[in-house]
Design a protein around this motif. Structure first.
Motif, PDB file in Angstrom:
ATOM      1  N   GLY A 140     -10.796  -2.773  12.791  1.00  0.00           N
ATOM      2  CA  GLY A 140      -9.923  -3.144  13.442  1.00  0.00           C
ATOM      3  C   GLY A 140      -8.403  -3.659  13.137  1.00  0.00           C
ATOM      4  O   GLY A 140      -7.625  -4.140  14.008  1.00  0.00           O
ATOM      5  N   VAL A 141      -8.163  -3.413  11.827  1.00  0.00           N
ATOM      6  CA  VAL A 141      -6.885  -3.984  11.165  1.00  0.00           C
ATOM      7  C   VAL A 141      -6.067  -2.799  10.983  1.00  0.00           C
ATOM      8  O   VAL A 141      -6.288  -2.021  10.314  1.00  0.00           O
ATOM      9  CB  VAL A 141      -7.260  -4.639   9.769  1.00  0.00           C
ATOM     10  N   GLU A 142      -4.802  -2.670  11.555  1.00  0.00           N
ATOM     11  CA  GLU A 142      -3.796  -1.827  11.159  1.00  0.00           C
ATOM     12  C   GLU A 142      -3.480  -1.916   9.690  1.00  0.00           C
ATOM     13  O   GLU A 142      -2.657  -2.800   9.553  1.00  0.00           O
ATOM     14  CB  GLU A 142      -2.590  -1.907  12.298  1.00  0.00           C
ATOM     15  N   ALA A 143      -3.670  -0.900   8.849  1.00  0.00           N
ATOM     16  CA  ALA A 143      -3.471  -1.324   7.490  1.00  0.00           C
ATOM     17  C   ALA A 143      -2.524   0.028   7.020  1.00  0.00           C
ATOM     18  O   ALA A 143      -2.798   1.072   7.303  1.00  0.00           O
ATOM     19  CB  ALA A 143      -4.609  -1.247   6.605  1.00  0.00           C
ATOM     20  N   VAL A 144      -1.166  -0.306   6.356  1.00  0.00           N
ATOM     21  CA  VAL A 144      -0.466   0.752   5.915  1.00  0.00           C
ATOM     22  C   VAL A 144      -0.456   0.842   4.381  1.00  0.00           C
ATOM     23  O   VAL A 144      -0.385  -0.181   3.755  1.00  0.00           O
ATOM     24  CB  VAL A 144       0.813   0.565   6.569  1.00  0.00           C
ATOM     25  N   ARG A 145      -0.694   2.189   3.823  1.00  0.00           N
ATOM     26  CA  ARG A 145      -0.619   2.169   2.312  1.00  0.00           C
ATOM     27  C   ARG A 145       0.834   1.992   1.820  1.00  0.00           C
ATOM     28  O   ARG A 145       1.875   2.526   2.454  1.00  0.00           O
ATOM     29  CB  ARG A 145      -1.215   3.479   2.009  1.00  0.00           C
ATOM     30  N   SER A 146       0.957   1.316   0.698  1.00  0.00           N
ATOM     31  CA  SER A 146       2.414   1.227   0.068  1.00  0.00           C
ATOM     32  C   SER A 146       2.809   2.653  -0.467  1.00  0.00           C
ATOM     33  O   SER A 146       4.007   2.806  -0.393  1.00  0.00           O
ATOM     34  CB  SER A 146       2.374   0.265  -0.925  1.00  0.00           C
ATOM     35  N   ILE A 147       2.022   3.482  -0.657  1.00  0.00           N
ATOM     36  CA  ILE A 147       2.375   4.960  -1.120  1.00  0.00           C
ATOM     37  C   ILE A 147       2.876   5.678  -0.039  1.00  0.00           C
ATOM     38  O   ILE A 147       3.566   6.699  -0.137  1.00  0.00           O
ATOM     39  CB  ILE A 147       1.208   5.405  -1.742  1.00  0.00           C
ATOM     40  N   ASP A 148       2.505   5.330   1.238  1.00  0.00           N
ATOM     41  CA  ASP A 148       3.316   5.948   2.431  1.00  0.00           C
ATOM     42  C   ASP A 148       4.331   5.187   2.757  1.00  0.00           C
ATOM     43  O   ASP A 148       5.160   5.745   3.509  1.00  0.00           O
ATOM     44  CB  ASP A 148       2.278   6.039   3.606  1.00  0.00           C
ATOM     45  N   TYR A 149       4.732   4.017   2.416  1.00  0.00           N
ATOM     46  CA  TYR A 149       5.687   3.105   3.027  1.00  0.00           C
ATOM     47  C   TYR A 149       6.919   3.195   1.921  1.00  0.00           C
ATOM     48  O   TYR A 149       7.759   3.514   2.327  1.00  0.00           O
ATOM     49  CB  TYR A 149       5.335   1.733   3.249  1.00  0.00           C
ATOM     50  N   PHE A 150       6.475   2.893   0.689  1.00  0.00           N
ATOM     51  CA  PHE A 150       7.748   3.076  -0.273  1.00  0.00           C
ATOM     52  C   PHE A 150       8.136   4.336  -0.401  1.00  0.00           C
ATOM     53  O   PHE A 150       7.330   5.245  -0.477  1.00  0.00           O
ATOM     54  CB  PHE A 150       7.192   2.333  -1.767  1.00  0.00           C
ATOM     55  N   GLU A 151       9.551   4.293  -0.956  1.00  0.00           N
ATOM     56  CA  GLU A 151       9.944   5.717  -1.452  1.00  0.00           C
ATOM     57  C   GLU A 151       9.280   6.263  -2.892  1.00  0.00           C
ATOM     58  O   GLU A 151       9.088   5.110  -3.495  1.00  0.00           O
ATOM     59  CB  GLU A 151      11.241   5.440  -1.546  1.00  0.00           C
ATOM     60  N   LYS A 152       9.417   7.256  -3.250  1.00  0.00           N
ATOM     61  CA  LYS A 152       8.709   7.646  -4.532  1.00  0.00           C
ATOM     62  C   LYS A 152       9.247   6.761  -5.937  1.00  0.00           C
ATOM     63  O   LYS A 152       8.452   6.648  -6.764  1.00  0.00           O
ATOM     64  CB  LYS A 152       8.646   8.995  -4.798  1.00  0.00           C
ATOM     65  N   SER A 153      10.504   6.758  -5.716  1.00  0.00           N
ATOM     66  CA  SER A 153      11.310   6.088  -6.853  1.00  0.00           C
ATOM     67  C   SER A 153      11.087   4.540  -6.720  1.00  0.00           C
ATOM     68  O   SER A 153      11.469   3.841  -7.600  1.00  0.00           O
ATOM     69  CB  SER A 153      12.877   6.516  -6.546  1.00  0.00           C
ATOM     70  N   PHE A 154      10.596   4.306  -5.627  1.00  0.00           N
ATOM     71  CA  PHE A 154      10.586   2.521  -5.760  1.00  0.00           C
ATOM     72  C   PHE A 154       9.852   1.739  -7.060  1.00  0.00           C
ATOM     73  O   PHE A 154      10.402   0.808  -7.664  1.00  0.00           O
ATOM     74  CB  PHE A 154       9.971   1.918  -4.557  1.00  0.00           C
ATOM     75  N   THR A 155       8.698   2.254  -7.397  1.00  0.00           N
ATOM     76  CA  THR A 155       8.077   1.461  -8.271  1.00  0.00           C
ATOM     77  C   THR A 155       8.524   2.001  -9.826  1.00  0.00           C
ATOM     78  O   THR A 155       7.889   1.452 -10.860  1.00  0.00           O
ATOM     79  CB  THR A 155       6.473   1.962  -8.549  1.00  0.00           C
ATOM     80  N   LYS A 156       9.315   3.026 -10.006  1.00  0.00           N
ATOM     81  CA  LYS A 156       9.587   3.579 -11.171  1.00  0.00           C
ATOM     82  C   LYS A 156      10.768   2.711 -12.136  1.00  0.00           C
ATOM     83  O   LYS A 156      10.805   2.961 -13.273  1.00  0.00           O
ATOM     84  CB  LYS A 156      10.276   5.031 -10.980  1.00  0.00           C
ATOM     85  N   THR A 157      11.244   2.033 -11.164  1.00  0.00           N
ATOM     86  CA  THR A 157      12.582   1.067 -11.844  1.00  0.00           C
ATOM     87  C   THR A 157      12.150  -0.561 -11.473  1.00  0.00           C
ATOM     88  O   THR A 157      11.624  -0.670 -10.328  1.00  0.00           O
ATOM     89  CB  THR A 157      13.675   1.354 -11.566  1.00  0.00           C
ATOM     90  N   PRO A 158      12.382  -1.308 -12.435  1.00  0.00           N
ATOM     91  CA  PRO A 158      12.089  -2.873 -12.124  1.00  0.00           C
ATOM     92  C   PRO A 158      12.894  -3.344 -10.950  1.00  0.00           C
ATOM     93  O   PRO A 158      14.167  -2.940 -10.726  1.00  0.00           O
ATOM     94  CB  PRO A 158      12.385  -3.417 -13.254  1.00  0.00           C
ATOM     95  N   LYS A 159      12.203  -4.150 -10.195  1.00  0.00           N
ATOM     96  CA  LYS A 159      13.114  -4.794  -9.011  1.00  0.00           C
ATOM     97  C   LYS A 159      13.193  -6.089  -9.176  1.00  0.00           C
ATOM     98  O   LYS A 159      12.743  -6.941  -9.923  1.00  0.00           O
ATOM     99  CB  LYS A 159      12.046  -4.802  -7.661  1.00  0.00           C
ATOM    100  N   THR A 160      14.628  -6.655  -8.984  1.00  0.00           N
ATOM    101  CA  THR A 160      14.997  -8.168  -9.000  1.00  0.00           C
ATOM    102  C   THR A 160      14.314  -8.971  -7.866  1.00  0.00           C
ATOM    103  O   THR A 160      13.514  -8.395  -6.933  1.00  0.00           O
ATOM    104  CB  THR A 160      16.542  -8.201  -8.741  1.00  0.00           C
ATOM    105  N   GLU A 161      14.256 -10.137  -8.162  1.00  0.00           N
ATOM    106  CA  GLU A 161      13.605 -11.023  -7.142  1.00  0.00           C
ATOM    107  C   GLU A 161      14.357 -10.918  -5.961  1.00  0.00           C
ATOM    108  O   GLU A 161      13.766 -11.005  -4.971  1.00  0.00           O
ATOM    109  CB  GLU A 161      13.697 -12.413  -7.648  1.00  0.00           C
ATOM    110  N   GLU A 162      15.782 -10.682  -5.706  1.00  0.00           N
ATOM    111  CA  GLU A 162      16.434 -10.546  -4.648  1.00  0.00           C
ATOM    112  C   GLU A 162      16.044  -9.150  -3.978  1.00  0.00           C
ATOM    113  O   GLU A 162      15.952  -9.028  -2.647  1.00  0.00           O
ATOM    114  CB  GLU A 162      17.838 -10.315  -4.980  1.00  0.00           C
TER     115      GLU A 162
END
Length: 221
Positions: A67-89
């Protein structure tokens, strides 16, 4: 109460005898009794995209069954999101974006340390660190996405799942953290299946995301 106790003992024995994953430690925010979320983002941090897909698909599926609405990050993030480091901001901006999209929680999972069955071959990574926010946790561990040698040659994985609240008008904080050992990582589908079973079982027991009522005759779902 005796029947309830017997039920819980049987469940525990089943996990001990059949599962390749074991909950070795868990922490729950002492200020929280139960926690429900209308929408949860499931994130598996892994350099292997196939393994990440298998894990997020399995976990999201099990949460939805409960009963929990769960969304996968692979469906939510753009494909390039994890390829480069993200700043804290940038990570903080991601939290704000999730809030706008109706998310109230993030369930983040990662491998924090590895060893073989005889000798420790790699020091635990961040195993003793407790991150108070999703931003800090993701920011400090995002390089795992790009470390292709992170899992090589090891027998036992020490994994960790953390549940963060990003609820509107509430402090963004750590709700729960569980450390789970994976003893058969070479069989990825079995390892993921067992890990998810232990994780969901732990969340149920702590009355987090999946809320169940206990009775003398057993557990009502």
């Amino acid at each position: 109460m005796k029947s309830l106790y017997a039920y819980l003992v049987i469940i525990l024995l089943l996990f001990c005898n059949c599962s390749s994953s074991e909950l070795v430690e868990n922490w729950k925010n002492p200020d929280i009794d139960t926690f429900e979320a209308q929408k949860v983002l499931v994130i598996g941090i892994s350099p292997n995209m196939d393994n990440r897909k298998i894990f997020e698909r399995k976990l999201a599926s099990e949460l939805k069954k409960n009963g929990v609405e769960a969304v996968r990050s692979i469906d939510y993030f753009e494909k390039s999101f994890t390829k480069t480091p993200k700043t804290e901001e940038e990570v903080l901006a991601l939290e704000s974006q999730l809030l706008e999209k109706g998310f109230e929680a993030i369930l983040l999972s990662k491998v924090v340390g590895v060893q073989d069955r005889v000798t420790v071959v790699k020091a635990y990574r961040n195993l003793d660190k407790t991150f108070s926010s999703f931003k800090d946790d993701y920011y400090k561990n995002q390089d795992i996405f790009r470390d292709k040698d992170y899992y090589e040659e090891y027998q036992i994985f020490h994994a960790e799942s953390s549940l963060y609240c990003i609820c509107p008008e509430k402090e963004r904080e750590l709700i729960w953290k569980g450390s789970i050992d994976i003893t058969e990582p070479e069989n990825i589908r079995k390892a993921v299946g067992d890990y998810v079973k232990v994780l969901v079982w732990a969340l149920k027991g702590q009355q987090l995301l999946i809320i169940e009522e206990l009775t003398d005759e057993g557990i009502d779902i």
